[in-house]
Design a protein around this motif. Sequence first.
Motif, PDB file in Angstrom:
ATOM      1  N   LEU A   1       0.843  -1.188   0.000  1.00  0.00           N
ATOM      2  CA  LEU A   1       0.000   0.000   0.000  1.00  0.00           C
ATOM      3  C   LEU A   1       0.880   1.241   0.000  1.00  0.00           C
ATOM      4  CD1 LEU A   1      -2.484  -1.106   2.793  1.00  0.00           C
ATOM      5  CD2 LEU A   1      -2.866  -1.188   0.331  1.00  0.00           C
TER       6      LEU A   1
ATOM      7  N   LEU B   1      -3.295   5.686   1.799  1.00  0.00           N
ATOM      8  CA  LEU B   1      -3.822   5.790   3.157  1.00  0.00           C
ATOM      9  C   LEU B   1      -4.470   7.146   3.434  1.00  0.00           C
ATOM     10  CD1 LEU B   1      -0.898   4.119   5.105  1.00  0.00           C
ATOM     11  CD2 LEU B   1      -2.938   3.052   4.147  1.00  0.00           C
TER      12      LEU B   1
ATOM     13  N   ILE C   1      -3.253  10.274   7.455  1.00  0.00           N
ATOM     14  CA  ILE C   1      -3.908   8.976   7.297  1.00  0.00           C
ATOM     15  C   ILE C   1      -5.386   9.149   7.580  1.00  0.00           C
ATOM     16  CG2 ILE C   1      -4.038   6.616   8.164  1.00  0.00           C
ATOM     17  CD1 ILE C   1      -1.058   6.834   8.841  1.00  0.00           C
ATOM     18  N   ASN C   2      -6.211   8.728   6.640  1.00  0.00           N
ATOM     19  CA  ASN C   2      -7.657   8.835   6.763  1.00  0.00           C
ATOM     20  C   ASN C   2      -8.198   7.607   7.489  1.00  0.00           C
ATOM     21  OD1 ASN C   2     -10.469   8.116   5.590  1.00  0.00           O
ATOM     22  ND2 ASN C   2     -10.249  10.315   5.228  1.00  0.00           N
ATOM     23  N   ARG C   3      -8.838   7.826   8.619  1.00  0.00           N
ATOM     24  CA  ARG C   3      -9.329   6.717   9.443  1.00  0.00           C
ATOM     25  C   ARG C   3     -10.310   5.817   8.693  1.00  0.00           C
ATOM     26  NH1 ARG C   3      -9.706   4.720  14.484  1.00  0.00           N
ATOM     27  NH2 ARG C   3     -11.699   3.866  15.155  1.00  0.00           N
TER      28      ARG C   3
ATOM     29  N   THR D   1     -10.525   5.235   5.566  1.00  0.00           N
ATOM     30  CA  THR D   1      -9.787   4.460   4.564  1.00  0.00           C
ATOM     31  C   THR D   1      -9.091   3.274   5.209  1.00  0.00           C
ATOM     32  OG1 THR D   1      -9.464   6.419   3.191  1.00  0.00           O
ATOM     33  CG2 THR D   1      -7.952   4.584   2.838  1.00  0.00           C
ATOM     34  N   ILE D   2      -8.464   3.505   6.357  1.00  0.00           N
ATOM     35  CA  ILE D   2      -7.777   2.424   7.070  1.00  0.00           C
ATOM     36  C   ILE D   2      -8.769   1.350   7.507  1.00  0.00           C
ATOM     37  CG2 ILE D   2      -6.505   1.835   9.180  1.00  0.00           C
ATOM     38  CD1 ILE D   2      -4.777   3.139   7.122  1.00  0.00           C
ATOM     39  N   VAL D   3      -9.898   1.761   8.047  1.00  0.00           N
ATOM     40  CA  VAL D   3     -10.919   0.808   8.505  1.00  0.00           C
ATOM     41  C   VAL D   3     -11.389  -0.054   7.333  1.00  0.00           C
ATOM     42  CG1 VAL D   3     -13.271   0.620   9.394  1.00  0.00           C
ATOM     43  CG2 VAL D   3     -11.653   2.183  10.477  1.00  0.00           C
ATOM     44  N   ARG D   4     -11.617   0.553   6.179  1.00  0.00           N
ATOM     45  CA  ARG D   4     -12.055  -0.201   4.998  1.00  0.00           C
ATOM     46  C   ARG D   4     -10.986  -1.197   4.563  1.00  0.00           C
ATOM     47  NH1 ARG D   4     -10.818   0.394  -0.074  1.00  0.00           N
ATOM     48  NH2 ARG D   4     -10.026   2.506   0.199  1.00  0.00           N
ATOM     49  N   MET D   5      -9.729  -0.761   4.535  1.00  0.00           N
ATOM     50  CA  MET D   5      -8.641  -1.650   4.121  1.00  0.00           C
ATOM     51  C   MET D   5      -8.479  -2.822   5.086  1.00  0.00           C
ATOM     52  SD  MET D   5      -5.706   0.952   2.854  1.00  0.00           S
ATOM     53  CE  MET D   5      -5.862   1.905   1.360  1.00  0.00           C
ATOM     54  N   VAL D   6      -8.570  -2.541   6.375  1.00  0.00           N
ATOM     55  CA  VAL D   6      -8.431  -3.602   7.378  1.00  0.00           C
ATOM     56  C   VAL D   6      -9.547  -4.629   7.227  1.00  0.00           C
ATOM     57  CG1 VAL D   6      -8.582  -4.082   9.853  1.00  0.00           C
ATOM     58  CG2 VAL D   6      -7.138  -2.219   9.027  1.00  0.00           C
TER      59      VAL D   6
ATOM     60  N   ILE E   1       3.685  -1.039   3.849  1.00  0.00           N
ATOM     61  CA  ILE E   1       3.149   0.301   3.672  1.00  0.00           C
ATOM     62  C   ILE E   1       4.290   1.228   3.291  1.00  0.00           C
ATOM     63  CG2 ILE E   1       1.983   2.240   4.773  1.00  0.00           C
ATOM     64  CD1 ILE E   1       0.559   0.199   6.551  1.00  0.00           C
TER      65      ILE E   1
END
Length: 55
Positions: free
Chosen positions: A11, A16, A24-26, A28-33, A50
Amino acid sequence: MPAYKRILLKLSGEALMGDDAFGINRATIVRMVREVQEVTQLGCEVAVVIGGGLV
């Protein structure tokens, strides 16, 4: 059964950020996780890298 047992997911730092101008957009991170979680629940091992670009 997944097509691969192990995958490497690279990534970019820019990915991110999502729609933000920096950081870092929260959301976006939640979706990726969640997406990585779905793959691991299929039995696939996932390594995540990353960034990695030159500064």
